[in-house]
Design a protein around this motif. Structure first.
Motif, PDB file in Angstrom:
ATOM      1  N   PRO A 177      50.571  57.769  18.772  1.00  0.00           N
ATOM      2  CA  PRO A 177      50.662  57.030  20.044  1.00  0.00           C
ATOM      3  C   PRO A 177      51.743  55.962  20.084  1.00  0.00           C
ATOM      4  O   PRO A 177      52.219  55.607  21.167  1.00  0.00           O
ATOM      5  N   LYS A 178      52.173  55.467  18.937  1.00  0.00           N
ATOM      6  CA  LYS A 178      53.203  54.425  18.940  1.00  0.00           C
ATOM      7  C   LYS A 178      54.546  54.932  19.454  1.00  0.00           C
ATOM      8  O   LYS A 178      55.414  54.125  19.808  1.00  0.00           O
ATOM      9  N   VAL A 179      54.738  56.263  19.502  1.00  0.00           N
ATOM     10  CA  VAL A 179      56.000  56.798  20.037  1.00  0.00           C
ATOM     11  C   VAL A 179      55.793  57.540  21.348  1.00  0.00           C
ATOM     12  O   VAL A 179      56.703  58.224  21.828  1.00  0.00           O
ATOM     13  N   TRP A 180      54.591  57.428  21.936  1.00  0.00           N
ATOM     14  CA  TRP A 180      54.399  57.981  23.271  1.00  0.00           C
ATOM     15  C   TRP A 180      55.325  57.252  24.247  1.00  0.00           C
ATOM     16  O   TRP A 180      55.616  56.070  24.091  1.00  0.00           O
ATOM     17  N   ARG A 181      55.758  57.979  25.276  1.00  0.00           N
ATOM     18  CA  ARG A 181      56.628  57.420  26.316  1.00  0.00           C
ATOM     19  C   ARG A 181      57.949  56.906  25.740  1.00  0.00           C
ATOM     20  O   ARG A 181      58.504  55.907  26.218  1.00  0.00           O
ATOM     21  N   THR A 182      58.435  57.589  24.705  1.00  0.00           N
ATOM     22  CA  THR A 182      59.763  57.301  24.170  1.00  0.00           C
ATOM     23  C   THR A 182      60.602  58.573  24.289  1.00  0.00           C
ATOM     24  O   THR A 182      60.118  59.622  24.728  1.00  0.00           O
ATOM     25  N   ARG A 183      61.833  58.476  23.817  1.00  0.00           N
ATOM     26  CA  ARG A 183      62.754  59.609  23.849  1.00  0.00           C
ATOM     27  C   ARG A 183      62.298  60.765  22.946  1.00  0.00           C
ATOM     28  O   ARG A 183      62.735  61.909  23.111  1.00  0.00           O
TER      29      ARG A 183
END
Length: 202
Positions: free
Chosen positions: A107-113
């Motif tokens: 989840p820490k990289v959700w909504r990232t590139r």
């Protein structure tokens, strides 16, 4: 030739992510990235402990040996950490098609590139190197976040596979089916490149 898909050293790399063939050496990193219950809400498999992950990896290896799946670990190049996994699956060489699936991210990289770039790399390799004519996606019909992400990249909705999977809790899952054809790839490619440029700026 599509058969090159099964080379053990197949890896894909972009500006932000690196996709490496999943192996036993990645177990610790995968477990660390997978230890979030939000990941598994709509997944047909759940990783709650190391035993679950070992079973999953054994299944991946068996499917890879049978030519049915090619699993990757996703490396975030900014931290050099494993942040998830994705796969080529449902591979049909004679029909030059496959599915991109089994995708999950910390989840820490959700909504990232990262997710956008993973899809870009897998689609680009599939259409431009493997000469595929069709790449498909499936997702739980209740999973609105996944549905939005699939539609966002330009995949076309084809219908609902009723009672497609039995979930760990016994729920009979309906799956939405989407696809991108080789004739649509250039438009999708342009769309993804635009998204990635915007996401990099933001």
């Amino acid at each position: 030739m599509v058969v090159t898909l099964f080379k053990d050293n197949l890896s894909l790399e972009g500006e932000r992510v690196r996709l490496l063939p999943a192996s036993l050496e990645h177990l610790d990193g995968l477990f660390k990235a997978s230890y979030h219950s939000d990941i598994w809400t709509y997944s047909p498999s759940i990783i709650n402990n190391q035993d679950d992950l070992h079973t999953t990896m054994r299944n991946w290896i068996m499917s890879k040996e049978q030519g049915l799946r090619y699993p990757f670990v996703i490396i975030d190049k900014s931290s050099n950490e494993i942040v998830g996994s994705t796969s080529y699956m449902e591979i049909s060489l004679q029909n030059r098609k496959l599915e991109i699936g089994g995708t999950w991210l910390d989840p820490k990289v959700w909504r990232t590139r990262i997710n956008t770039e993973c899809k870009f790399l897998l689609l680009k390799h599939g259409f431009e190197k493997l000469n595929l004519v069709r790449i498909q996606f499936r997702t739980d019909s209740r999973n609105e976040r996944s549905i939005r992400a699939i539609l966002r990249i330009g995949a076309q909705f084809e219908g609902v596979l009723r009672q497609d999977m039995i979930m760990p809790d016994g729920y009979l899952r309906n799956s939405n089916l989407y696809s991108i054809l080789n004739t649509e790839w250039e438009d999708v490619k342009t769309r993804l490149e635009r998204y990635m440029k915007k996401e990099e700026i933001n």
